[in-house]
Design a protein around this motif. Sequence first.
Motif, PDB file in Angstrom:
ATOM      1  N   GLU A  18       2.121  -4.952  -2.118  1.00 41.05           N
ATOM      2  CA  GLU A  18       3.383  -5.398  -2.710  1.00 41.05           C
ATOM      3  C   GLU A  18       3.577  -4.782  -4.093  1.00 41.05           C
ATOM      4  O   GLU A  18       2.647  -4.720  -4.897  1.00 41.05           O
ATOM      5  N   GLY A  19       4.791  -4.303  -4.342  1.00 42.17           N
ATOM      6  CA  GLY A  19       5.103  -3.742  -5.651  1.00 42.17           C
ATOM      7  C   GLY A  19       4.755  -2.279  -5.787  1.00 42.17           C
ATOM      8  O   GLY A  19       4.904  -1.702  -6.864  1.00 42.17           O
ATOM      9  N   THR A  20       4.292  -1.672  -4.698  1.00 39.98           N
ATOM     10  CA  THR A  20       3.950  -0.253  -4.769  1.00 39.98           C
ATOM     11  C   THR A  20       5.200   0.608  -4.645  1.00 39.98           C
ATOM     12  O   THR A  20       6.190   0.222  -4.016  1.00 39.98           O
ATOM     13  N   SER A  21       5.130   1.773  -5.247  1.00 41.72           N
ATOM     14  CA  SER A  21       6.197   2.761  -5.089  1.00 41.72           C
ATOM     15  C   SER A  21       5.727   3.756  -4.030  1.00 41.72           C
ATOM     16  O   SER A  21       4.702   4.420  -4.206  1.00 41.72           O
ATOM     17  N   THR A  80      -1.222  -7.621  -3.963  1.00 46.00           N
ATOM     18  CA  THR A  80      -0.379  -7.090  -5.026  1.00 46.00           C
ATOM     19  C   THR A  80      -0.992  -5.817  -5.593  1.00 46.00           C
ATOM     20  O   THR A  80      -2.176  -5.513  -5.376  1.00 46.00           O
ATOM     21  N   GLU A 114      -1.681  -5.430  -8.608  1.00 46.21           N
ATOM     22  CA  GLU A 114      -2.712  -5.901  -9.547  1.00 46.21           C
ATOM     23  C   GLU A 114      -4.039  -6.109  -8.827  1.00 46.21           C
ATOM     24  O   GLU A 114      -5.100  -5.739  -9.335  1.00 46.21           O
TER      25      GLU A 114
END
Length: 391
Positions: free
Chosen positions: A62-65, A200, A202
Amino acid sequence: MIFTAHHKLEEIRQALNFKFLERENEVEGILVALLSRQHMLMIGPAGTAKSALSSELSKIIEGTSYFQWLLTKFSTPEEVFGPLSLKDLEQGIYKRITKTKMPEANIVFLDEIFKANSAILNSLLTLINERLFYNNGLPDRVPLMSVIGASNEYPEEEEGLEALFDRFLLRFEINPIVDEKNFISMLKAEGEVMHMPCMTMEELMHLQFLTDKVVIPDEVYKALSKIRVGLRDEGIHPSDRRFKQSLSILQAKALINQRQVVQVDDIKILENVLWEKVDQKEVVSHVIRNNAHDVLTQTLYSLQNEADEVFYSILHDQSPEAAMEATQKMKDLVADLNKLKSHHSSREADIDVLLNKVTLMQHEILNRILEPSYLDNLEEKRWSTSIFFKM
């Protein structure tokens, strides 16, 4: 945090293995690539889930480009790196708008990567290897973690793609599903996962940090040296850089198996790393497997077999003589294991598992021979029970 991250990583691996049948090695490889920040190449015929497996990463992290592109000989730099800024170009500044393109991605999938033309190749090489993208002649550091490349075929030698091929530390050949039951399951979509586990960015970065901290013992370095000599004798010469980079692969392999220390048998994954040409794969695999024997693991396996044999022998032969012999052998095994601990501090946890098992066996034997019926038998044969307490 550590337990949670490890747990999620294992959940992700199991879910991917469930969804992509007969792709266990590739699933492990792609997770190893992520944890070690290395690049992975998948080579195989069309329709073998290469792009599907890679694109799944964009959902899992999640949140990766994420950037994905199919390269052809007609592909342009604008497609991969972004269009030129017309506003800057009016002022004589040759700058690309990289938003949503490869220079701003964390994870990249490039299909048919060996179709890359010379207009793309140089920037691609620098970006993959050095994590730099030259925009208007100035180097920009990119957030790239891993590039997953795919191709239906190997590059031809005369195509000048050796440098690009070398950029991929991990290389896997993918074949169509072999098992007919798995094939039918694939047709029925029985491997679909209703709720794919995720983590995530993180958490991924924390796992990457833990990967860097995994200990590599001297026995692993010595095994790698033997492999290097063995490959050299076969005329195969992986670069020093490739050997150095392979250490991160071993660390990631250990972490995926929830260990903080690399074991010698982890080296087997380097069968997908140390070959240069297709015709070298079998030889490389042979040399690696001959040197990837974990001596300590083999020793523990041998000691466990000996303990099992002693323990079960006393069940069949309950004579006082057999009891004395079994007790002494268990005592010797405990001493051997404690000695191993003093010489292999990095593997203390592995040794303790067997030591605890042998100690329980030892106590069970004592309990059996101290039963009243057994003591009566010993008394009849005039054996002193005190001998069994000299532990």
